[in-house]
Structure formats: structure tokens, C-alpha cells
Motif scaffolding. Structure first.
Motif, PDB file in Angstrom:
ATOM      1  N   GLU A  29      24.178  -9.376  25.628  1.00 20.44           N
ATOM      2  CA  GLU A  29      25.287  -9.870  26.444  1.00 20.44           C
ATOM      3  C   GLU A  29      26.519  -9.985  25.571  1.00 20.44           C
ATOM      4  O   GLU A  29      26.448 -10.333  24.400  1.00 20.44           O
ATOM      5  N   THR A  30      27.668  -9.662  26.122  1.00 22.32           N
ATOM      6  CA  THR A  30      28.945  -9.888  25.448  1.00 22.32           C
ATOM      7  C   THR A  30      29.946 -10.369  26.479  1.00 22.32           C
ATOM      8  O   THR A  30      29.936  -9.910  27.626  1.00 22.32           O
ATOM      9  N   TRP A  31      30.767 -11.323  26.100  1.00 23.49           N
ATOM     10  CA  TRP A  31      31.721 -11.840  27.061  1.00 23.49           C
ATOM     11  C   TRP A  31      32.975 -12.340  26.352  1.00 23.49           C
ATOM     12  O   TRP A  31      32.993 -12.536  25.137  1.00 23.49           O
ATOM     13  N   GLU A  32      34.012 -12.525  27.152  1.00 26.13           N
ATOM     14  CA  GLU A  32      35.319 -12.952  26.653  1.00 26.13           C
ATOM     15  C   GLU A  32      35.492 -14.433  26.893  1.00 26.13           C
ATOM     16  O   GLU A  32      35.340 -14.925  28.005  1.00 26.13           O
ATOM     17  N   LEU A  33      35.810 -15.148  25.822  1.00 29.59           N
ATOM     18  CA  LEU A  33      36.016 -16.587  25.915  1.00 29.59           C
ATOM     19  C   LEU A  33      37.477 -16.948  26.157  1.00 29.59           C
ATOM     20  O   LEU A  33      37.782 -18.013  26.694  1.00 29.59           O
ATOM     21  N   ARG A  81      35.980 -13.533  21.620  1.00 34.87           N
ATOM     22  CA  ARG A  81      34.783 -12.969  22.247  1.00 34.87           C
ATOM     23  C   ARG A  81      33.507 -13.574  21.676  1.00 34.87           C
ATOM     24  O   ARG A  81      33.516 -14.221  20.636  1.00 34.87           O
ATOM     25  N   TRP A  83      29.025 -12.591  21.356  1.00 38.89           N
ATOM     26  CA  TRP A  83      27.903 -11.674  21.561  1.00 38.89           C
ATOM     27  C   TRP A  83      26.607 -12.479  21.512  1.00 38.89           C
ATOM     28  O   TRP A  83      26.447 -13.363  20.666  1.00 38.89           O
ATOM     29  N   ARG A  84      25.687 -12.130  22.377  1.00 38.96           N
ATOM     30  CA  ARG A  84      24.342 -12.689  22.331  1.00 38.96           C
ATOM     31  C   ARG A  84      23.390 -11.588  21.847  1.00 38.96           C
ATOM     32  O   ARG A  84      23.259 -10.537  22.480  1.00 38.96           O
ATOM     33  N   ILE A 152      28.636 -23.451  23.869  1.00 42.19           N
ATOM     34  CA  ILE A 152      27.696 -22.404  24.262  1.00 42.19           C
ATOM     35  C   ILE A 152      26.252 -22.832  24.041  1.00 42.19           C
ATOM     36  O   ILE A 152      25.364 -22.541  24.844  1.00 42.19           O
TER      37      ILE A 152
END
Length: 350
Positions: A29-33, A81, A83-84, A152
């Protein structure tokens, strides 16, 4: 068995000059914080000829460093950003994932590639190689990223626990940081990592929140400025007339002169939190002052001509402070600054 060969795989690809594998490829998973944005920061103030003295830089190419120190107008800042990742190995200070490497510390053991982690963990890592290498980077970046990590999951760090009374331990207590301190080689079943390099307004907001936390409940005395001594601590960066310049500012401008190594964090905060200016040789010790100095304060690092950095300019930008570009004469580790140039630079701010 594949886990055992991860470090060998990453190192072999380097030796064989095969295509570099991105450490973050294969993230689950990757996302924008926080989004990218365009911001306007104030340019530095400086005397004529200061830019021309710069001969070499650190942390970024020379043209980029000069541009960051002198730019005026709109500036693009990237996103924040996360990453998990799954199945990440930490061996001798280096993370291995997907055939790629991510360095957190300098390797201590040349034969560490054959080791297999005996401990398992999961968590959110909020540190980088730079924050583990320099105290100033830890204070200005890791302490600001900690809130992201805590939002998180469980923050984790490979930094060793500091002895009671050390500056790092004092800051962790004042800020309320409670990470899990990891020791030795670790296998992460799941690891979240952050990209918090961009100097966007989200990071600026967290830096201001950190300042408010550290200053809350105090009544610091307003002072014209604080000169933070470097002396010969840390990597050699010797300003040959440092004591003379400090005494001059104390005598003629009413500055406080402080050796950070001889006082507590509480004393540093009380001295700097209402200072109109923070002055001293460029380095980690100045971050004590930048972190808590008020908005609008002048930040004036004295920089050697062969080791100029824009790092503190970025921090002063996010805290709404003014940055003074002041370059001494000499080399990267031994240099001298004329007293009239120091006074004239401060006069530009007044």
C-alpha cells in the motif's frame, strides 16, 4: 531460505551493475499524507559578495544549494507520503526489501550479509540515515515526523536509548515521544515508512506545533539574540575567532552566549524562545535555537565557504523565520569571519 539471501541479492546486483531495484517496489500500500503545493518563502538577507564566496556545498549540488539559499517567489514543494511494506529485513543498520537497500546507519560489520534476523517486529519508522547521523536532523525532522508515525501505528526507531540527562532523552520527554527502540537485526512482518522530506505546509504546521509544545507554560525573557557556541564539538568546523565574535555580540548587542553542551534543554528553550536572533557556526547545535525561536526571528548561521548547506534555511522557512546568509573565509573545516561583516549582516535584519 529466500530471506537469508536478501542482503546478498541486493549487494550482488550492485557489484554486477545490474538494474537497481527500488526498495519501495512491491509495497502492499502507498498513500499520500499531505499534497504537493506551491508556497512562497522569503529570500535570505545578506551582504554583497556573500554568494560569490561559496565554493562547495553539502547535502545537495552547489547550484541547488545556492538557489535554495537565495530564491525569492513561488516554490514547488512535493507531497508527504507513506508506504506499507511486508517482509523487510534490518541487518547491520540496512533495510532489505525486494532486492533493494535502504540505509539507516553505517555498516559496522563487513561480514553481516550472512546474518539472519532473530527478532520480529512491526511498526512505523520515522527516521532516516540523516536523522540518525546528525542530532540537528533528528530534532528538526525525526521529531516532526514522529506525529505522522503515531497517527498511523506504533512508532519504532533504531536509535539507541539516550542516557538520562542527554539532550535527546530530554526532548523525547518534553515532546511525549514513546517509540519502541529496536536493537540488533530485525525481521519486519510489516513496516510503514515515511517520505517527509518535502517542505510543504503540513510539515510546517507540525514544526510549529512542536515549537508550541516545547514553549508552552514558559515565560522566556525577550533578548536581542543568542550566540550558540560550537567550539570543537562534533565534526571539525572551527571558526577561529568564535569566542571573539560571541563576546562582541554580548558586549555591543546584548546577546546571550551559551555553550549548548553545558546546559539542559530547558535552559536552551528558556534562552532562545523569545530571542530576536540566533547566531552561531552552522551545525546541529543551532537547531536548539531554530526549533523554538519565534516567528520573524533572524537565523544567521556562519558557514565555511567549502561546506555551505541550505538545511537550516528550509527549517527557518517552515517556522516563518528570516534567514541570514553569512559565509566566512577559509576552508571547509577552519575559517574566520570579520566582526564588521557579522554586525553589518545583523543590521540588515534590524
Amino acid at each position: 531460505m529466500l530471506d537469508l539471501f536478501r542482503p546478498f541479492n541486493a549487494r550482488f546486483r550492485k557489484i554486477a551493475r545490474l538494474q537497481h531495484r527500488d526498495f519501495f517496489d512491491g509495497a502492499v500500500e502507498t498513500w499520500e499524507l499531505a499534497p504537493a503545493e506551491t508556497l512562497q518563502y522569503q529570500s535570505s538577507f545578506h551582504l554583497p559578495g556573500q554568494v560569490e564566496r561559496i565554493r562547495a556545498s553539502v547535502f545537495a549540488p552547489l547550484p541547488d544549494t545556492i538557489e535554495a539559499l537565495t530564491r525569492a517567489g513561488l516554490t514547488h514543494e512535493g507531497p508527504t507520503r507513506a508506504w506499507r511494506l511486508e517482509n523487510v529485513d534490518l541487518i547491520d543498520g540496512v533495510l532489505y526489501h525486494n532486492g533493494g537497500e535502504y540505509h539507516l546507519h553505517k555498516r559496522k560489520h563487513p561480514l553481516s550479509l550472512g546474518r539472519r534476523p532473530q527478532s520480529r517486529a512491526s511498526g512505523v519508522l520515522y527516521e532516516t540515515w540523516a536523522t540518525n547521523r546528525w542530532f540537528g536532523s533528528w530534532l528538526m525532522d525525526a521529531c516532526v515526523a514522529y506525529d505522522l508515525a503515531a497517527g498511523i501505528g506504533q512508532p519504532v526507531t533504531t536509535m539507541p536509548r539516550s542516557m538520562p540527562g542527554a539532550h535527546q532523552a530530554e526532548y523525547e520527554t518534553l515532546i511525549g515521544m514513546a517509540p519502541i527502540h529496536l536493537d540488533g537485526d530485525i525481521h519486519f512482518d510489516e513496516l510503514v515508512m515515511l517520505d517527509d522530506l518535502a517542505n510543504n505546509s503540513h510539515k510546517g504546521g507540525r514544526a510549529r506545533a512542536l515549537r508550541n509544545t516545547l514553549v508552552r507554560g514558559r515565560e522566556p525573557e525577550p533578548v536581542p539574540g543568542v550566540f550558540l557556541l560550537r567550539g570543537q564539538a562534533g565534526d571539525q568546523r572551527l571558526l577561529t575567532n568564535e569566542q571573539e565574535l560571541a563576546a562582541l555580540l554580548e558586549r555591543e548587542r546584548g546577546f546571550k552566549v551559551i555553550d549548548p553542551l553545558s546546559v539542559s534543554v530547558d535552559e536552551l528553550i528558556d534562552a532562545c524562545a523569545a530571542a530576536k536572533a540566533i547566531v552561531g557556526v552552522e551545525g546541529s547545535h543551532l537547531v536548539h535555537g531554530l526549533t523554538v525561536a519565534p516567528e520573524g526571528a533572524a537565523i544567521v548561521p556562519i558557514q565555511p565557504p567549502e561546506r555551505v548547506a541550505a538545511t537550516l534555511k528550509q527549517q527557518s522557512d517552515r517556522l516563518g523565520q528570516r534567514f541570514g546568509l553569512l559565509v566566512a573565509e577559509g576552508s571547509h573545516d577552519i575559517f574566520h569571519l570579520r566582526s564588521d561583516e557579522l554586525l553589518a549582516t545583523l543590521d540588515l535584519f534590524d
